[in-house]
Design a protein around this motif. Structure first.
Motif, mmCIF file in Angstrom:
data_model
loop_
_atom_site.group_PDB
_atom_site.id
_atom_site.type_symbol
_atom_site.label_atom_id
_atom_site.label_comp_id
_atom_site.label_asym_id
_atom_site.label_seq_id
_atom_site.Cartn_x
_atom_site.Cartn_y
_atom_site.Cartn_z
ATOM 1 N N PRO A 1 5.060 -6.928 -1.606
ATOM 2 C CA PRO A 1 5.384 -5.502 -1.562
ATOM 3 C C PRO A 1 4.665 -4.955 -2.568
ATOM 4 C CG PRO A 1 7.205 -6.802 -0.483
ATOM 5 C CD PRO A 1 6.307 -7.782 -1.562
ATOM 6 N N MET A 2 5.374 -5.030 -3.936
ATOM 7 C CA MET A 2 4.779 -3.939 -4.882
ATOM 8 C C MET A 2 3.677 -4.243 -5.453
ATOM 9 S SD MET A 2 7.934 -3.429 -7.973
ATOM 10 C CE MET A 2 6.627 -2.449 -8.187
ATOM 11 N N THR A 3 2.959 -5.754 -5.318
ATOM 12 C CA THR A 3 1.699 -6.529 -5.527
ATOM 13 C C THR A 3 0.612 -5.122 -5.000
ATOM 14 O OG1 THR A 3 2.667 -8.142 -6.019
ATOM 15 C CG2 THR A 3 0.952 -7.967 -6.104
ATOM 16 N N ILE A 4 1.366 -5.599 -3.443
ATOM 17 C CA ILE A 4 0.078 -5.291 -2.995
ATOM 18 C C ILE A 4 0.417 -3.873 -2.929
ATOM 19 C CG2 ILE A 4 -0.720 -4.807 0.082
ATOM 20 C CD1 ILE A 4 -0.414 -7.805 -0.788
ATOM 21 N N THR A 5 1.327 -3.614 -3.130
ATOM 22 C CA THR A 5 1.106 -1.687 -3.461
ATOM 23 C C THR A 5 0.554 -1.181 -4.976
ATOM 24 O OG1 THR A 5 3.450 -2.336 -5.172
ATOM 25 C CG2 THR A 5 3.569 -1.633 -2.670
ATOM 26 N N ASN A 6 -0.427 -2.353 -5.065
ATOM 27 C CA ASN A 6 -1.565 -1.969 -6.371
ATOM 28 C C ASN A 6 -2.439 -1.869 -5.925
ATOM 29 O OD1 ASN A 6 0.794 -2.153 -8.149
ATOM 30 N ND2 ASN A 6 0.505 -4.193 -7.952
ATOM 31 N N ASN A 7 -2.700 -2.112 -4.370
ATOM 32 C CA ASN A 7 -4.423 -2.235 -4.524
ATOM 33 C C ASN A 7 -4.632 -1.169 -3.264
ATOM 34 O OD1 ASN A 7 -4.305 -4.789 -5.363
ATOM 35 N ND2 ASN A 7 -5.088 -6.167 -4.470
ATOM 36 N N GLY B 1 11.924 -1.817 -5.223
ATOM 37 C CA GLY B 1 10.732 -1.913 -4.996
ATOM 38 C C GLY B 1 10.379 -2.351 -3.561
ATOM 39 N N ALA B 2 10.840 -2.861 -2.600
ATOM 40 C CA ALA B 2 10.551 -2.658 -1.626
ATOM 41 C C ALA B 2 10.423 -2.027 -0.548
ATOM 42 C CB ALA B 2 12.220 -3.726 -0.719
ATOM 43 N N TRP B 3 11.095 -0.091 -0.762
ATOM 44 C CA TRP B 3 10.364 0.971 -1.044
ATOM 45 C C TRP B 3 9.446 1.249 -1.498
ATOM 46 C CZ3 TRP B 3 9.191 5.380 -3.375
ATOM 47 C CH2 TRP B 3 9.143 6.606 -2.391
ATOM 48 N N ILE B 4 9.366 0.692 -2.905
ATOM 49 C CA ILE B 4 7.694 1.194 -3.565
ATOM 50 C C ILE B 4 6.290 0.684 -2.824
ATOM 51 C CG2 ILE B 4 6.433 1.171 -5.178
ATOM 52 C CD1 ILE B 4 9.491 1.638 -7.466
ATOM 53 N N GLY B 5 7.447 -0.891 -2.361
ATOM 54 C CA GLY B 5 6.146 -1.790 -1.778
ATOM 55 C C GLY B 5 5.401 -1.210 -0.333
ATOM 56 N N LYS B 6 6.707 -0.631 1.235
ATOM 57 C CA LYS B 6 6.107 -0.425 1.651
ATOM 58 C C LYS B 6 5.512 1.224 1.713
ATOM 59 C CE LYS B 6 8.774 2.163 5.110
ATOM 60 N NZ LYS B 6 9.816 2.095 6.344
ATOM 61 N N MET B 7 6.195 1.851 0.509
ATOM 62 C CA MET B 7 5.248 3.645 0.428
ATOM 63 C C MET B 7 3.351 2.846 -0.497
ATOM 64 S SD MET B 7 6.772 5.643 1.084
ATOM 65 C CE MET B 7 7.413 4.367 2.742
ATOM 66 N N THR B 8 3.060 2.109 -0.956
ATOM 67 C CA THR B 8 2.033 1.036 -1.236
ATOM 68 C C THR B 8 1.117 0.851 -0.127
ATOM 69 O OG1 THR B 8 3.461 0.863 -3.589
ATOM 70 C CG2 THR B 8 0.828 0.341 -3.314
ATOM 71 N N GLY B 9 1.667 0.643 1.110
ATOM 72 C CA GLY B 9 1.381 -0.098 1.475
ATOM 73 C C GLY B 9 1.104 1.001 2.440
ATOM 74 N N LYS B 10 1.263 2.022 2.431
ATOM 75 C CA LYS B 10 0.611 3.858 3.171
ATOM 76 C C LYS B 10 -0.445 4.103 2.929
ATOM 77 C CE LYS B 10 3.720 6.154 5.537
ATOM 78 N NZ LYS B 10 4.600 7.105 5.942
ATOM 79 N N ALA B 11 -0.390 4.232 1.009
ATOM 80 C CA ALA B 11 -1.329 4.086 1.010
ATOM 81 C C ALA B 11 -2.520 3.212 0.702
ATOM 82 C CB ALA B 11 -1.255 4.135 -1.065
ATOM 83 N N PHE B 12 -2.474 2.280 0.619
ATOM 84 C CA PHE B 12 -2.985 1.065 0.835
ATOM 85 C C PHE B 12 -3.883 1.944 2.410
ATOM 86 C CE2 PHE B 12 -4.653 -3.791 1.114
ATOM 87 C CZ PHE B 12 -5.573 -2.937 0.654
ATOM 88 N N THR B 13 -3.332 1.841 3.107
ATOM 89 C CA THR B 13 -3.855 2.490 4.329
ATOM 90 C C THR B 13 -4.820 3.873 4.531
ATOM 91 O OG1 THR B 13 -2.096 4.011 5.261
ATOM 92 C CG2 THR B 13 -2.478 1.115 5.952
ATOM 93 N N GLY B 14 -4.540 4.810 3.335
ATOM 94 C CA GLY B 14 -5.047 5.724 3.215
ATOM 95 C C GLY B 14 -3.749 7.361 3.891
#
Length: 302
Positions: free
Chosen positions: A183-189, A264-277
């Motif tokens: 999750p945090m990883t993907i939360t980087n892209n 980390g799990a929350w950050i990953g979830k939010m990053t996933g949303k960022a990933f979708t714009g």
């Protein structure tokens, strides 16, 4: 690591001649196995098409020439000379919701494609009469190429981020450690140009790079200042409430590493949303932006 699905995805995504659907299916397999629900949803939408024209990535939005069809004279541009610039801007904006596979068929002899305007929009242009001409947005076929390239690039960026974080997989399997880190990883892209999707491994479509030094407005221990900062990045009330509950229930972290572990799990979830714009910060920048914001709240140097 010749049996790594992540490396296989990199090879597919990095090859302009590879089938974009094959790239998406491979990425979907990895995302599902890593329990990255937001990313999986975005990939599914790209494969199957989007259900509405509203909540789609910005890279699928464009501006076209509005034309109406006359059975005697063919297509002619709609006259906007007597309407406001804001209306013209709104009327010329179209959204492409079709699956990415359908874009292979988007060929045109003159280099232009068209999308039929929905009846409600036509009524705004011509009034609520019983009979209306067919009205379409005309746009360059290069728009479809742009969408495919954007999606391919986002997936490639995400796969490189996975490798950077040591998430490689073995055949069709990922270790629990890799799943926990994902999750945090993907939360980087993400601009929305799925968010894209992967101009950020975590924000498919988000439009800006994000300033990771923006947390100066957060006061130590002031949850309201943290909420304001997060909402400025596009997080909604539910996202903020979820973090607030975590803050109240979790042990107070003493270091940035403990913030990353505890939230980390929350950050990953939010990053996933960022990933979708869905957020106002790119997926690549989201992990640092969010982590630093939480650190500032707890008075932890970043």
């Amino acid at each position: 690591m010749s049996n790594s699905p992540v490396l296989e995805l990199q090879a597919l995504a990095g090859d302009p001649s590879s089938d974009i659907v094959a790239v998406l299916l491979k990425a979907k397999m990895i995302a599902v196995k890593l329990n990255l629900n937001d990313l999986s949803e975005w990939l599914e939408y790209e494969i199957e098409g989007y259900p509405t024209g509203n909540d789609i990535p910005k890279y699928r939005v464009g501006r076209g020439i509005v034309k109406a069809f006359n059975p005697y004279h063919g297509w002619f541009p709609v006259d906007f000379s007597n309407v406001s610039p804001d209306f013209i801007e709104s009327a010329s904006e179209f959204r492409i919701t079709e699956s990415i596979s359908s874009m292979k068929k988007g060929e045109s002899k003159d280099g232009m494609l068209r999308i039929t305007m929905p009846p409600k929009m036509v009524n705004l242009l011509f009034g609520s009469h019983d009979i209306h001409p067919e009205v379409c947005w005309f746009f360059s076929a290069n728009k479809l190429n742009h969408i495919v390239t954007t999606v391919r690039n986002k997936i490639l960026t995400w796969s490189l981020e996975l490798e950077k974080q040591g998430i490689m997989g073995d055949g069709l399997l990922f270790t629990q450690k890799e799943k926990d880190a994902a999750p945090m990883t993907i939360t980087n892209n993400n601009t929305n140009n799925f968010h894209a999707p992967v101009n950020n491994a975590g924000a498919i479509g988000a439009g800006n790079s994000g300033d990771i030094n923006q947390q100066n407005s957060i006061s130590v221990g002031d949850i309201a200042s943290l909420e304001r900062e997060l909402k400025s990045h596009g997080l909604d009330d539910n996202d903020v409430a979820e973090l607030k509950q975590l803050v109240e229930q979790s042990p107070k972290p003493a270091s940035k590493e403990e913030v990353e572990k505890g939230f980390g799990a929350w950050i990953g979830k939010m990053t996933g949303k960022a990933f979708t714009g869905a957020l106002k910060v790119a997926g690549t920048a989201a992990p640092a932006v969010l982590t630093n914001a939480i650190c500032c709240y707890f008075g932890i140097p970043v």
